[in-house]
Design an enzyme around this catalytic site. Structure first.
Site, PDB file in Angstrom:
ATOM      1  N   HIS A 126      20.725  63.925  14.547  1.00 36.97           N
ATOM      2  CA  HIS A 126      22.059  63.951  13.966  1.00 36.97           C
ATOM      3  C   HIS A 126      22.924  65.047  14.586  1.00 36.97           C
ATOM      4  O   HIS A 126      24.147  64.896  14.692  1.00 36.97           O
ATOM      5  CB  HIS A 126      21.979  64.120  12.450  1.00 36.97           C
ATOM      6  N   HIS A 163      22.401  51.424  18.432  1.00 35.70           N
ATOM      7  CA  HIS A 163      22.278  52.724  19.101  1.00 35.70           C
ATOM      8  C   HIS A 163      21.986  52.560  20.593  1.00 35.70           C
ATOM      9  O   HIS A 163      22.585  53.249  21.431  1.00 35.70           O
ATOM     10  CB  HIS A 163      21.168  53.554  18.451  1.00 35.70           C
TER      11      HIS A 163
END
Length: 427
Positions: free
Chosen positions: A264, A399
């Protein structure tokens, strides 16, 4: 600071300037799109795929998968990939009908069997609604029928229920009828809200969404993460007090794992640069800390997550003493890593980001790409072997596809808006 293995070529000799590398990225992206097409459900929406790319019939269709695949196919359609546009339309139809709660508004987390099915997750989650907004924005940029109506509905829901002007951030989740809010606030849902807000600002030509993205980033990154050595604090109570032992008994949760998530920090690093570029592009004030914090996040992610247990790859989570907790390697983390490295290279020209970019694509090519069945392995164990302790199968290509696309694009505007104007830039 040297955080990735240096190379001996000149700093101007970037892979991103090499036609062969760009062709390789394009080929990787096209193979991911081809793999993802198998997820189309004739009944509506997109199925979760297993390791071999076959739909998992026992798994209830998910709004998250529908939104992510719709967004991804919209990016493909904007580049002229045949068949992608029809898949965007398929996704719009599902998000407009099947997954939408016509009684109370907003979107279910998963497809109900009927309106009163007690077995589904009926909470209304900011994380999912951010992805619905992102999918609708990308589909609108692609000019697909019904996309703008879906986008207007998603924006109205975000503004009515999730965006908190008092907090300057997103509320987390509500009961189906919106009457009960969760006593929790999450960095993950707010991070993906920043992603969606940047797309909304571009597609709707509405700078208020960049202002809101900046507000979220200022609170979560420039305040909390910077104070924690640029480790992203993930969990908070409803008053935004840090909740550091949250999910200690569920360290491998897919969306709210205990501790710190290096991936993250990488994702935030890129988003801060996208935000900075978007602000500057429109003549709006871009605080200097956006670049400073993007670098700090990147460095902290690499220092704590890369080869943290001695083997190549990013561990999923670490504790507050930077010790690995969940050692599995997730495909999305390394994908965000190459995107962040490319963004920082474009922004700063510093060779060390090229070092990481090259090293991590080598890692993806060696370990992540599944040459037998297609796509990328979604999870590897601590020995870089395919695993399924947190994620099973290959649920979506969001992703991985963005990792092949974003390094080929400028930092602003956001991908769908840019490709609508200049599809040639992805070549």
């Amino acid at each position: 600071m040297v955080i990735c293995t240096p190379f001996t070529a000149t700093t101007e000799d970037s892979w991103l300037n090499r036609p062969a590398h760009r062709r390789w990225l394009i080929a990787q992206g096209e193979s991911l799109i081809a793999f993802g097409k198998a997820s189309r459900r004739p009944e509506g929406g997109f199925a979760t795929l297993d390791e071999r790319g076959h739909p998992i019939p026992a798994q209830r269709p998910q709004t998250l998968i529908a939104a992510r695949m719709t967004h991804t196919f919209a990016l493909a359609a904007l580049q002229g990939i045949p068949g992608a546009g029809a898949l965007v339309d398929h996704g719009i139809s599902a998000l407009t009908g099947l997954f939408h709660d016509d009684r109370h508004g907003g979107w279910f987390a998963e497809l109900p069997d009927d309106d009163d099915d007690p077995g589904i997750d009926t909470t209304k989650q900011a994380y999912l609604h951010a992805f619905v907004a992102l999918a609708a924005a990308s589909a609108t940029a692609a000019g697909r029928p019904g996309a703008r109506a879906l986008l207007d509905r998603a924006v109205a829901t975000l503004e009515q229920h999730f965006w908190s002007p008092e907090e300057g951030r997103m509320r987390e989740s509500f009961s189906r009828d919106w009457q009960q809010g969760e006593a929790y606030r999450g960095a993950n849902s707010n991070m993906h809200s920043v992603e969606a807000f940047l797309a909304l600002a571009d597609v709707l030509e509405a700078p208020v969404w960049r202002e809101r993205a900046l507000s979220i980033a200022a609170h979560l990154i420039h305040d909390h993460a910077m104070a924690a050595g640029y480790l992203v604090v993930e969990h908070f109570d409803q008053h935004w007090q840090e909740w550091r032992d949250y999910n200690r008994d569920q360290p491998g949760d897919q969306f709210r794992p205990y501790g710190l998530t290096p991936g993250h920090a990488l994702e935030w690093s890129r988003l801060l640069l996208n935000l900075e570029a978007g602000l500057l592009r429109h003549g709006e004030h871009a605080p200097a800390w956006l670049l400073e914090d993007a670098i700090g996040l990147f460095d902290a992610a690499v220092a704590t997550g890369w080869a943290a247990d001695g083997a190549p790859g990013f561990v999923y989570t670490v504790d507050w003493e930077n010790r690995p907790v969940v050692q599995a390697r997730m495909h999305w983390v390394i994908g965000e890593g190459v995107a962040a490295a490319a963004a920082l290279l474009a922004r700063t020209g510093r060779a060390r980001f090229e070092h990481c970019y090259r090293q991590w694509w080598d890692y993806i090519d060696l370990y992540m790409v599944d040459r037998e069945h297609g796509s990328w392995h979604h999870e590897l164990d601590e020995h870089n072997r395919p695993a399924a302790s947190v994620w099973s199968g290959k649920p979506d290509i969001y992703h991985a596809y963005q990792a092949t696309l974003f390094p080929r694009l400028p930092l602003a505007p956001t991908a769908a808006a840019l490709l609508a104007e200049r599809p040639d830039l992805a070549g």
